[in-house]
Design an enzyme around this catalytic site. Structure first.
Site, PDB file in Angstrom:
ATOM      1  CE1 TYR A 101      -3.989  -2.069   0.213  1.00 14.77           C
ATOM      2  CE2 TYR A 101      -2.768  -3.259   1.893  1.00 14.77           C
ATOM      3  CZ  TYR A 101      -3.839  -3.166   1.023  1.00 14.77           C
ATOM      4  OH  TYR A 101      -4.757  -4.188   0.959  1.00 14.77           O
ATOM      5  CE1 TYR A 138      -7.969  -6.063   2.970  1.00 13.94           C
ATOM      6  CE2 TYR A 138      -7.410  -7.617   4.712  1.00 13.94           C
ATOM      7  CZ  TYR A 138      -7.097  -6.978   3.529  1.00 13.94           C
ATOM      8  OH  TYR A 138      -5.917  -7.266   2.884  1.00 13.94           O
ATOM      9  CG  ASP A 185     -11.891 -13.795   7.121  1.00 12.20           C
ATOM     10  OD1 ASP A 185     -10.948 -14.266   7.790  1.00 12.20           O
ATOM     11  OD2 ASP A 185     -11.741 -12.891   6.281  1.00 12.20           O
ATOM     12  CE  LYS A 239      -4.335 -10.851   9.593  1.00 11.47           C
ATOM     13  NZ  LYS A 239      -3.195 -10.309   8.842  1.00 11.47           N
TER      14      LYS A 239
END
Length: 433
Positions: free
Chosen positions: A20, A148, A249, A278
């Site tokens: 980003y 997200y 998720d 993660k």
């Protein structure tokens, strides 16, 4: 003469594309020389308390001896073999552990490379399940705004359509269904009308929808919004009513981040498919898993093409599986829930004064997550520099100034993080930047 560090930074600025960031006006980067416990050490010797767990994955801190032993022990045997036609003890042991700690019935495990890929796999599972069961028109997903789910293609398409990346890829991304973001916050009194929009969406469109995908209870990078667990429970009931699969998720929320092993546990529901990532390896390497029910696996496997159509090169990587087993041993420590509760209490107490600042719209805490929602976007470069000057590593985004520290953080380190957040927010409030 340029120093080695200056040469490194110059090459980095010219040739390396960071996440980003612009290649013509890149944000500053800070060269790391080492990391240990909850500290990141920069090349100049500066030690920063890590408030980000390296984007939420290094939950045990850095250079953890238990994870190190697992990595070294496995790499001395073999670091990788293909998973097609072969298996190995680390993969089997990890699957056994995942089946034991997830909700009863989530007992089929598919390994993959990253959280974003896990979402891709889950979407493919849901759509292939519907194709295999004869409901060939069900090729879309439904979700809520503010979410997200990752940066790959299908994952991008179910991120928030306004704050996500839809506008940049319009006409190319798959088009899915979005209900409003859940409005009832975590801890507030539940209002059943919060489910009305999702109920209407599914009632009208369920013949085109394969699955609803949610980040249960906590929406992460889409806005750090904590919503009522009853919404998750209600979506489970709606999915059952309309014959739609439910995908959870749990990439960011799983493995105790919200104070329970999985955020779905707060709602007392079992999804049909669950994405994990993660913290699964404690941040040692990229790895993820998708859990599914026997029903999902059997329907896919009993109809043409009789196999699930996905197979990454590094699927079931034994090195990652071995480290993940060690990470889950630490996460399964009976004392960890109390430690997360202690972190939560400290965050509540120390971040509460921020509510008096005009720039702060909301202060939110749940488990090992602390958020200051501001009334304007932060100046990333300046705030990042100020954080480093205060001896902490915090990387805000948009209007969110937040921390998700490692679980092993001590009280003094946590106090430093919170103190830096309050000080810098006060400086922004005073118009200093």
């Amino acid at each position: 003469m340029e120093t080695e560090e200056e040469i490194l930074l110059k090459f980095d600025k010219t040739h390396i594309w960071h996440p980003y960031t612009s290649m013509t006006e890149p944000l500053p980067v800070y060269p790391v020389a080492g990391a240990d416990g909850c500290f990141i050490e920069l090349a100049d010797g500066t030690r920063l308390v890590d408030g980000m767990s390296s984007w939420w994955c290094a939950v045990h801190g850095y250079n953890h001896p238990h994870l190190n032993r697992a990595a070294v022990g496995q790499i001395e045997r073999f670091s990788h073999v293909m998973f097609g036609g072969l298996t190995h003890r680390p993969a089997v042991e990890l699957a056994r552990r995942l089946v034991d700690i997830t909700q009863e019935g989530l007992d089929r495990v598919f390994y993959c490379d990253s959280g974003s890929v896990a979402v891709e796999v889950a979407a493919k599972m849901a759509i292939q399940y519907m194709q295999a069961s004869g409901r060939t028109g069900r090729t879309r997903l439904a979700t809520v705004r503010g979410g997200y789910h990752g940066d790959t293609w299908q994952a991008m398409s179910v991120c928030d359509p306004e704050t996500g990346m839809h506008s940049f890829y319009r006409g190319a991304l798959p088009v899915h269904y979005f209900a409003p973001r859940p409005a009832v916050a975590f801890g507030e009194e539940w209002d059943p009308s919060d489910l009305a929009a999702m109920e209407a969406l599914l009632g009208e469109n369920h013949e085109r929808i394969a699955a609803v995908i949610l980040e249960p209870v906590v929406q992460g990078a889409g806005g750090m919004w904590f919503y009522h667990p009853e919404y998750v429970r209600g979506v489970r009931e709606l999915c059952d009513r309309y014959g739609v699969l439910m995908i959870a998720d749990e990439i960011a929320t799983g493995f105790m981040r919200t104070g329970t092993m999985f955020a779905c546990d707060r709602a007392g529901v079992r999804p049909d498919i669950m994405c994990l990532g993660k913290a699964i390896t404690g941040g040692y390497m990229s790895f993820a898993a998708v859990m599914a029910t026997a029903r999902v696996a059997e329907v896919i496997s009993s109809n043409p093409p009789y196999v699930f159509m996905h197979g990454p090169t590094f699927m079931g990587n034994p090195l990652a599986c071995a480290v993940a087993c060690a990470s889950l041993e630490l996460i399964s420590d009976p004392g960890l829930p109390a430690r997360i509760k202690s972190i939560e209490q400290t965050l509540r107490e120390r971040l509460a004064p921020a509510a008096t600042l005009q720039i702060v719209r909301d202060v939110r805490v749940l488990g090992a997550i602390g958020v200051l929602e501001l009334d304007r976007p932060v100046d990333m470069a300046r705030v990042q520099r100020r954080c480093a000057e205060e001896g902490v590593w915090i990387r805000p985004f948009g209007r969110l100034f937040y921390i998700m520290p490692p679980y092993v953080i001590d009280d003094d380190q946590l106090a430093r993080l919170c103190g830096a957040m309050l000080k810098i927010a006060a400086e922004m409030d005073a118009g200093e930047y």
